[in-house]
Design a protein around this motif. Sequence first.
Motif, PDB file in Angstrom:
ATOM      1  N   GLU A 189      34.020  21.343  -8.944  1.00 47.49           N
ATOM      2  CA  GLU A 189      34.478  22.370  -7.898  1.00 47.49           C
ATOM      3  C   GLU A 189      35.431  21.683  -7.174  1.00 47.49           C
ATOM      4  O   GLU A 189      35.415  20.949  -6.148  1.00 47.49           O
ATOM      5  CB  GLU A 189      33.384  22.882  -6.999  1.00 47.49           C
ATOM      6  N   THR A 190      36.975  22.171  -7.323  1.00 46.10           N
ATOM      7  CA  THR A 190      38.051  21.610  -6.642  1.00 46.10           C
ATOM      8  C   THR A 190      39.003  22.828  -6.740  1.00 46.10           C
ATOM      9  O   THR A 190      38.769  23.816  -7.441  1.00 46.10           O
ATOM     10  CB  THR A 190      38.668  20.425  -7.234  1.00 46.10           C
ATOM     11  N   GLU A 191      40.151  22.715  -5.997  1.00 42.22           N
ATOM     12  CA  GLU A 191      41.267  23.698  -6.138  1.00 42.22           C
ATOM     13  C   GLU A 191      41.697  23.684  -7.545  1.00 42.22           C
ATOM     14  O   GLU A 191      42.187  24.942  -7.904  1.00 42.22           O
ATOM     15  CB  GLU A 191      42.329  23.320  -5.485  1.00 42.22           C
ATOM     16  N   MET A 192      41.653  22.516  -8.359  1.00 38.08           N
ATOM     17  CA  MET A 192      42.280  22.698  -9.836  1.00 38.08           C
ATOM     18  C   MET A 192      41.387  23.773 -10.425  1.00 38.08           C
ATOM     19  O   MET A 192      41.822  24.667 -11.564  1.00 38.08           O
ATOM     20  CB  MET A 192      42.134  21.495 -10.357  1.00 38.08           C
ATOM     21  N   THR A 193      40.323  24.065 -10.175  1.00 39.81           N
ATOM     22  CA  THR A 193      39.037  24.856 -10.866  1.00 39.81           C
ATOM     23  C   THR A 193      38.640  26.059 -10.074  1.00 39.81           C
ATOM     24  O   THR A 193      38.127  26.987 -10.646  1.00 39.81           O
ATOM     25  CB  THR A 193      37.784  23.946 -11.276  1.00 39.81           C
ATOM     26  N   ALA A 194      39.315  26.192  -9.000  1.00 36.70           N
ATOM     27  CA  ALA A 194      39.062  27.324  -8.068  1.00 36.70           C
ATOM     28  C   ALA A 194      39.613  28.704  -8.704  1.00 36.70           C
ATOM     29  O   ALA A 194      38.795  29.812  -8.393  1.00 36.70           O
ATOM     30  CB  ALA A 194      39.495  27.152  -6.898  1.00 36.70           C
ATOM     31  N   ASN A 195      40.415  28.815  -9.073  1.00 33.73           N
ATOM     32  CA  ASN A 195      40.804  30.159  -9.753  1.00 33.73           C
ATOM     33  C   ASN A 195      40.372  30.625 -10.978  1.00 33.73           C
ATOM     34  O   ASN A 195      41.002  31.629 -11.691  1.00 33.73           O
ATOM     35  CB  ASN A 195      42.520  30.037  -9.860  1.00 33.73           C
ATOM     36  N   LEU A 196      39.699  29.937 -11.834  1.00 34.98           N
ATOM     37  CA  LEU A 196      39.129  30.281 -13.337  1.00 34.98           C
ATOM     38  C   LEU A 196      38.388  31.656 -12.941  1.00 34.98           C
ATOM     39  O   LEU A 196      37.470  31.930 -12.069  1.00 34.98           O
ATOM     40  CB  LEU A 196      38.101  29.184 -13.547  1.00 34.98           C
ATOM     41  N   PRO A 197      38.578  32.584 -13.960  1.00 34.45           N
ATOM     42  CA  PRO A 197      37.779  33.834 -13.936  1.00 34.45           C
ATOM     43  C   PRO A 197      36.369  33.689 -13.705  1.00 34.45           C
ATOM     44  O   PRO A 197      35.840  32.748 -14.437  1.00 34.45           O
ATOM     45  CB  PRO A 197      38.246  34.413 -14.895  1.00 34.45           C
ATOM     46  N   GLU A 198      35.861  34.716 -13.149  1.00 35.84           N
ATOM     47  CA  GLU A 198      34.262  34.770 -13.018  1.00 35.84           C
ATOM     48  C   GLU A 198      33.616  34.322 -14.337  1.00 35.84           C
ATOM     49  O   GLU A 198      32.484  33.585 -14.423  1.00 35.84           O
ATOM     50  CB  GLU A 198      33.759  35.774 -12.228  1.00 35.84           C
ATOM     51  N   LYS A 199      34.123  35.135 -15.372  1.00 36.15           N
ATOM     52  CA  LYS A 199      33.468  35.305 -16.696  1.00 36.15           C
ATOM     53  C   LYS A 199      33.372  33.881 -17.260  1.00 36.15           C
ATOM     54  O   LYS A 199      32.682  33.316 -17.856  1.00 36.15           O
ATOM     55  CB  LYS A 199      34.222  36.254 -17.677  1.00 36.15           C
ATOM     56  N   VAL A 200      34.780  33.096 -17.260  1.00 29.77           N
ATOM     57  CA  VAL A 200      34.948  31.699 -17.785  1.00 29.77           C
ATOM     58  C   VAL A 200      33.920  30.655 -16.989  1.00 29.77           C
ATOM     59  O   VAL A 200      33.220  29.994 -17.758  1.00 29.77           O
ATOM     60  CB  VAL A 200      36.193  31.314 -17.721  1.00 29.77           C
ATOM     61  N   ALA A 202      30.982  31.571 -15.575  1.00 27.98           N
ATOM     62  CA  ALA A 202      29.418  31.915 -15.877  1.00 27.98           C
ATOM     63  C   ALA A 202      29.404  31.175 -17.380  1.00 27.98           C
ATOM     64  O   ALA A 202      28.314  30.687 -17.725  1.00 27.98           O
ATOM     65  CB  ALA A 202      29.252  33.397 -16.003  1.00 27.98           C
ATOM     66  N   GLU A 203      30.301  31.426 -18.211  1.00 26.66           N
ATOM     67  CA  GLU A 203      30.332  30.843 -19.529  1.00 26.66           C
ATOM     68  C   GLU A 203      30.063  29.496 -19.606  1.00 26.66           C
ATOM     69  O   GLU A 203      29.113  28.551 -20.328  1.00 26.66           O
ATOM     70  CB  GLU A 203      31.432  31.067 -20.463  1.00 26.66           C
ATOM     71  N   MET A 204      30.934  28.704 -18.790  1.00 28.17           N
ATOM     72  CA  MET A 204      30.600  27.170 -18.397  1.00 28.17           C
ATOM     73  C   MET A 204      29.430  26.817 -18.098  1.00 28.17           C
ATOM     74  O   MET A 204      28.750  25.995 -18.588  1.00 28.17           O
ATOM     75  CB  MET A 204      31.856  26.800 -17.848  1.00 28.17           C
ATOM     76  N   ARG A 212      24.496  23.321 -12.708  1.00 26.60           N
ATOM     77  CA  ARG A 212      25.509  23.439 -11.652  1.00 26.60           C
ATOM     78  C   ARG A 212      26.785  22.554 -12.025  1.00 26.60           C
ATOM     79  O   ARG A 212      26.990  21.688 -13.035  1.00 26.60           O
ATOM     80  CB  ARG A 212      24.757  22.720 -10.485  1.00 26.60           C
ATOM     81  N   PHE A 213      27.839  23.168 -11.251  1.00 29.29           N
ATOM     82  CA  PHE A 213      29.055  22.408 -11.476  1.00 29.29           C
ATOM     83  C   PHE A 213      28.987  21.016 -10.781  1.00 29.29           C
ATOM     84  O   PHE A 213      28.116  20.867  -9.884  1.00 29.29           O
ATOM     85  CB  PHE A 213      30.150  23.340 -11.070  1.00 29.29           C
TER      86      PHE A 213
END
Length: 248
Positions: A189-200, A202-204, A212-213
């Motif tokens: 969980e950082t700025e680099m991953t903050a903008n991923l769509p909610e669907k992506v 949830a899949e991850m 957990r992340f």
Amino acid sequence: MADNERVVLVTGASRGIGRACVAALAGPQTKIYVNDVANLDQAAQTCELATAKGADAEVLPFDVAVPSAVNAAVEAVIKSSGRLDVLVNNAGIARDNLIARLKDEDWDQVLAVNLKGAFNCLKAACRPMMKQRSGRIINISSVVAYMGNPGQSNYAAAKAGLVGLTKAAARELASRQITVNAVAPGFIETEMTANLPEKVRAEMLAQIPLARFGTPEDVAAVVAFLASPAAAYITGEVIHINGGLIMA
Ligand code: NAP
């Protein structure tokens, strides 16, 4: 500088994993250089975290992709602190797109920062470390170096390249008692991953056994271990920090 002071350089430390590494490596008898290129106010805040833990911290601005800037910065460290004990090659960027749409400049820029940038810093740092006959170099790779990821061909190639760089450098530098290792974080969980769509997201999450992340602190704890005396006999390794996403 006191004889027993440890000198540390963390690249890309204005936020995220780099900032957490600075906090984890900070302590009394430590001088920490906090590198960043664009957000120097944030880098100064990272320094405050380090000084609160008893370290002496200083912002060291340079672009890891520019060899002359890297060389000048490492020379300045040696001039002022006399040595360099720990280098954390953390600076990184992502410019994601599917291969068919990926612009050449986005391929080049990601390789220039994430792979060549680490090489530039490693090359500059290994010279004083070879003279000292000691040193710790820790490269921040990624789980995508091992599992791939659609839309991240440039990033995955750079992070896989870092694994090869780690192993080659480990073999080259071992005779001088310099260890070179990598960590391969999963989804942190950082700025680099903050903008991923909610669907992506949830899949991850569904694929992570620990459900957990990761946090920047999860990564920083392993980096601090690799920089510590306890890890003196580990070199050329990659430690995976991904909640079980892959078990390499
Ligand atoms: P982040 O929040 O985007 O922070 C990246 C840092 O790198 C920033 O301080 C940035 O500085 C700096 N930087 C970028 N280009 C630079 C350059 N040319 N020279 C010097 N510094 C530069 O990223 P993060 O998530 O903390 O990631 C840190 C590292 O972990 C990266 O190598 C990343 O690839 C890797 N990683 C992250 C994850 C994840 O899930 N987050 C997973 C695996 C690996 P500015 O403030 O100037 O932009």
